[in-house]
Design an enzyme around this catalytic site. Structure first.
Site, PDB file in Angstrom:
ATOM      1  N   GLU A  34       0.865  -1.166   0.000  1.00  0.00           N
ATOM      2  CA  GLU A  34       0.000   0.000   0.000  1.00  0.00           C
ATOM      3  C   GLU A  34       0.911   1.228   0.000  1.00  0.00           C
ATOM      4  OE1 GLU A  34      -2.709   0.426   3.325  1.00  0.00           O
ATOM      5  OE2 GLU A  34      -3.523   2.265   2.472  1.00  0.00           O
ATOM      6  N   ARG A 261       5.490 -12.968   9.835  1.00  0.00           N
ATOM      7  CA  ARG A 261       6.074 -11.636   9.628  1.00  0.00           C
ATOM      8  C   ARG A 261       7.480 -11.612  10.198  1.00  0.00           C
ATOM      9  NH1 ARG A 261       2.100  -7.593   8.456  1.00  0.00           N
ATOM     10  NH2 ARG A 261       3.431  -5.876   9.100  1.00  0.00           N
ATOM     11  N   LYS A 271       4.359   0.675   9.333  1.00  0.00           N
ATOM     12  CA  LYS A 271       4.364   1.992   8.676  1.00  0.00           C
ATOM     13  C   LYS A 271       3.591   3.023   9.478  1.00  0.00           C
ATOM     14  CE  LYS A 271       3.145   0.099   4.842  1.00  0.00           C
ATOM     15  NZ  LYS A 271       2.454  -0.058   3.558  1.00  0.00           N
TER      16      LYS A 271
HETATM   17  P1  ATP Z   1       2.711  -2.176   7.974  1.00  0.00           P
HETATM   18  O1  ATP Z   1       2.097  -2.881   9.136  1.00  0.00           O
HETATM   19  O2  ATP Z   1       4.132  -1.815   8.177  1.00  0.00           O
HETATM   20  O3  ATP Z   1       1.892  -1.036   7.454  1.00  0.00           O
HETATM   21  P2  ATP Z   1       1.546  -3.666   5.940  1.00  0.00           P
HETATM   22  O4  ATP Z   1       1.435  -5.130   5.960  1.00  0.00           O
HETATM   23  O5  ATP Z   1       0.328  -2.887   6.215  1.00  0.00           O
HETATM   24  O6  ATP Z   1       2.746  -3.261   6.853  1.00  0.00           O
HETATM   25  P3  ATP Z   1       1.657  -3.364   3.120  1.00  0.00           P
HETATM   26  O7  ATP Z   1       2.141  -2.257   2.277  1.00  0.00           O
HETATM   27  O8  ATP Z   1       0.214  -3.666   3.102  1.00  0.00           O
HETATM   28  O9  ATP Z   1       2.141  -3.107   4.604  1.00  0.00           O
HETATM   29  O10 ATP Z   1       2.524  -4.658   2.882  1.00  0.00           O
HETATM   30  C1  ATP Z   1       2.802  -5.251   1.649  1.00  0.00           C
HETATM   31  C2  ATP Z   1       3.163  -6.684   1.930  1.00  0.00           C
HETATM   32  O11 ATP Z   1       4.269  -6.741   2.842  1.00  0.00           O
HETATM   33  C3  ATP Z   1       2.030  -7.432   2.592  1.00  0.00           C
HETATM   34  O12 ATP Z   1       1.844  -8.624   1.867  1.00  0.00           O
HETATM   35  C4  ATP Z   1       2.501  -7.706   3.991  1.00  0.00           C
HETATM   36  O13 ATP Z   1       2.061  -8.964   4.417  1.00  0.00           O
HETATM   37  C5  ATP Z   1       4.016  -7.692   3.843  1.00  0.00           C
HETATM   38  N1  ATP Z   1       4.695  -7.308   5.087  1.00  0.00           N
HETATM   39  C6  ATP Z   1       4.629  -6.135   5.738  1.00  0.00           C
HETATM   40  N2  ATP Z   1       5.372  -6.150   6.866  1.00  0.00           N
HETATM   41  C7  ATP Z   1       5.960  -7.370   6.922  1.00  0.00           C
HETATM   42  C8  ATP Z   1       6.849  -8.017   7.843  1.00  0.00           C
HETATM   43  N3  ATP Z   1       7.299  -7.404   8.929  1.00  0.00           N
HETATM   44  N4  ATP Z   1       7.236  -9.279   7.563  1.00  0.00           N
HETATM   45  C9  ATP Z   1       6.795  -9.904   6.469  1.00  0.00           C
HETATM   46  N5  ATP Z   1       5.967  -9.364   5.573  1.00  0.00           N
HETATM   47  C10 ATP Z   1       5.533  -8.115   5.786  1.00  0.00           C
HETATM   48 MG    MG Z   2      -1.407  -2.901   5.043  1.00  0.00          MG
END
Ligand code: ATP
Ligand code: MG
Length: 562
Positions: A34, A261, A271
């Site tokens: 995102e 994760r 984020k």
């Molecule tokens: P955040 O919690 O930091 O906002 P998010 O999952 O909302 O992370 P996205 O931009 O939606 O962020 O993430 C894109 C991809 O990265 C998703 O498939 C998510 O599962 C993966 N992802 C994000 N953080 C991690 C992590 N710490 N370990 C593994 N995969 C991750």
């Molecule tokens: Mg997200």
């Protein structure tokens, strides 16, 4: 990815799918960020995994921006995400997609669901919707608007789309089961009203799809065969399947597999929280070298290879575990040891006068650039009558194990000569201001013709040739191993390490660094690895301390074994 699947259960699963001819043997993956912030080291895991697996199986990996929330998203983030994925070493080629590419199709599908009595416009307040959703132990309560007629729903939904209502006035919900044990099935919201301008579709839309409504269909529309996501989405998968059935996407279709994760000690990977660090000025920006973002790590001097190696080593598991920060540093050090050019820099200069070296004279001595990589050749470094050494390399009254410079003692200047300390000059307060030494011209290059041994080898600079610099030293941004683990009434910002950045001024460097470019890597001999910061100017180089020379990870491992 590794040639053998190693500790990657997803690779084994895809191998089996390919062998059985599922999806005709195709492998299509995607990374779906995102654009609401910069990528962090946690994102490196799905990037390496998705792009890596596509490569291993000769398939394709797309970059899909999940741009369904214009109020939080920005083009700056889109550009940063692309830059960081490229920097890590991956390329989506033609396969750049956006959830917004499918807004029209998703809308049509939503209309179909309304017509099939599988969706309805709910006019409860957001608070009522939340309250009536129930909890894990309490079933949800059906909305009083749940049994609106198809006609009424179609009309209201069209007016939502046309922008006739205020945000929060209505939502479109799937009509599933308010008492389901899986809360995702309790009439999940598919659309909400948002009057924000979207970075790609402008003012066209006043309703935006929820992630859950957009995600599975986006995968299906792109022909994704293996949809890999982090573990928190496992309870959402049955809902994606329900939606795909409802809109009529035939099987076999995308199969979702979840992985744990990435979590790292002393590191915050969210984020939503990182954005607060930036907006509340706890750091200088998303690319502050203390940030766990890929941009911050790049600026700090971490390398793409080190990050990829780290991710491979951590492996893919379904079980959450906290990885030691030192493991990441171990791979950074390993890569920089292979690739960083060696140079000399004096962090805390102490002047040394070579009393038997003619005034006004200088000579240029040969120095190897990287003993680990002979192809990097050699460079010339100046030697003259006035030098600098690091203050820590001299002691007037040394203890037994101190092998560096002291009165009457001889040491080697790396790539230079042997020198002997004859006199110590002090100021009125008794501080050492200068050393008077003599050099042995027969020891040029640092070798003695008579086999005379010295115990210490020091780095040094010619004073008049040295260039000015400052060094930014870094420590963990957070004091606790788990930055979220703070006492009642505090939040993670209370856990910020007040000493995470310290600046050393008055640093001197060898003149070859005058042409160093931002983001390049160096080893300051005996001091550690550093990167050139983009804040550098023509008369002041700014160095970021990347990492020390000692492998604290190896030490930690040895300690755990014994
Ligand atoms: P955040 O919690 O930091 O906002 P998010 O999952 O909302 O992370 P996205 O931009 O939606 O962020 O993430 C894109 C991809 O990265 C998703 O498939 C998510 O599962 C993966 N992802 C994000 N953080 C991690 C992590 N710490 N370990 C593994 N995969 C991750
Ligand atoms: Mg997200």
């Amino acid at each position: 990815m590794n040639e053998d699947a190693g500790n990657n259960f997803i690779q084994k699963l895809i191998e089996a799918d390919v062998a059985s001819g599922k999806h005709k043997g195709d492998v299509v993956t995607r990374f779906p960020p995102e654009p609401n912030g910069f990528l962090h080291i946690g994102h490196a895991k799905p990037i390496v995994l998705n792009f890596g697996l596509a490569k291993t199986f000769g398939g394709a990996c797309s970059l899909r921006f999940d741009d369904t929330n214009p109020s939080k998203e920005d083009d700056i983030y889109v550009e940063a995400i692309k830059r960081d994925i490229n920097w890590l070493g991956y390329d989506w080629g033609e396969r750049l997609f956006h959830a917004s590419d499918y807004f029209e199709q998703l809308y049509d599908w939503a209309v179909k669901l309304i017509k099939d009595s599988k969706a309805y416009v709910d006019s409860q307040t957001p608070e009522q919707i939340r309250e009536n959703r129930g909890t894990l132990t309490r079933p949800g309560v059906e909305s009083p608007y749940r049994n609106r007629t198809v006609e009424e729903n179609l009309e209201l939904f069209a007016r939502m789309k046309a922008g006739e209502f205020a945000e929060g006035e209505h939502v479109l919900r799937a009509k599933i089961d308010m008492s389901s044990g899986n809360i995702n099935f309790r009439d999940p919201v598919m659309y909400r009203i948002l009057h924000s301008r979207h970075q790609r579709t402008g003012d066209k839309w006043h309703i935006y799809p929820m992630y859950d409504w957009a995600h599975g269909q986006s995968d299906a529309l792109e022909g994704v065969t293996h949809s890999l996501c982090s573990i928190e989405f496992s309870d959402h998968n049955p809902l994606y399947e329900w939606f795909l059935d409802a809109v009529g996407v035939p099987k076999p279709r995308t199969a979702q597999t979840e992985f744990a994760r990435l979590k790292i000690t002393h590191t915050l990977l969210s984020k939503r929280k990182l954005i607060r660090l930036v907006e509340e000025n706890h750091v200088s920006g998303w690319d502050d070298p203390r940030m766990p973002t890929l941009a911050g790590m790049r600026r700090r001097g971490y390398t793409p290879k080190a990050i990829r190696d780290f991710i491979e080593r951590v492996g893919v598991d379904r079980r959450d575990s906290m990885v030691e920060y030192q493991l990441l540093e171990h791979f950074v050090r390993q890569d920089l040891n292979q690739t960083a050019l060696r140079v000399m820099g004096v962090l805390d200069p102490l002047k040394v006068i070579i009393t038997n070296y003619p005034e006004g004279e200088e000579e240029w001595l040969e120095a190897v650039n990287n003993p680990e990589d002979p192809t990097t050749g050699t460079r010339k470094i100046p030697f003259s009558r006035e030098l600098y050494i690091d203050r820590a390399d001299f002691m007037e009254d040394p203890p037994r194990k101190f092998f560096r410079l002291a009165p009457g003692r001889e040491v080697r200047l790396m790539h230079g000569y042997y020198i002997t300390c004859n006199d110590v000059v002090k100021d009125a307060d008794g501080n050492v201001t200068e050393l008077h030494c003599s050099y042995d011209p027969a020891t040029k290059g640092g070798d003695s013709p008579d086999g005379r041994k010295v115990k210490g080898t020091l780095h040094w600079l010619s004073a008049k040739h040295a260039i000015d610099a400052q060094v930014r030293n870094y420590d963990h941004l957070f004091l606790s191993e788990d930055p979220n683990d703070v006492p009642e009434g505090q939040d993670f910002t209370d856990n910020i390490n007040p000493a995470s950045l310290t600046v050393m001024t008055g640093v001197k460097l060898e003149p070859s660094l005058a042409t160093a470019t931002p983001y390049s890597h160096y080893q300051l001999l005996r001091k550690g690895y550093f990167s050139i910061d983009p804040d550098s100017s023509a008369d002041m180089l700014v160095l970021n301390q990347t990492i020390g020379l000692k492998d604290t990870w190896a030490k930690l491992q040895a300690k755990q074994k014994s």
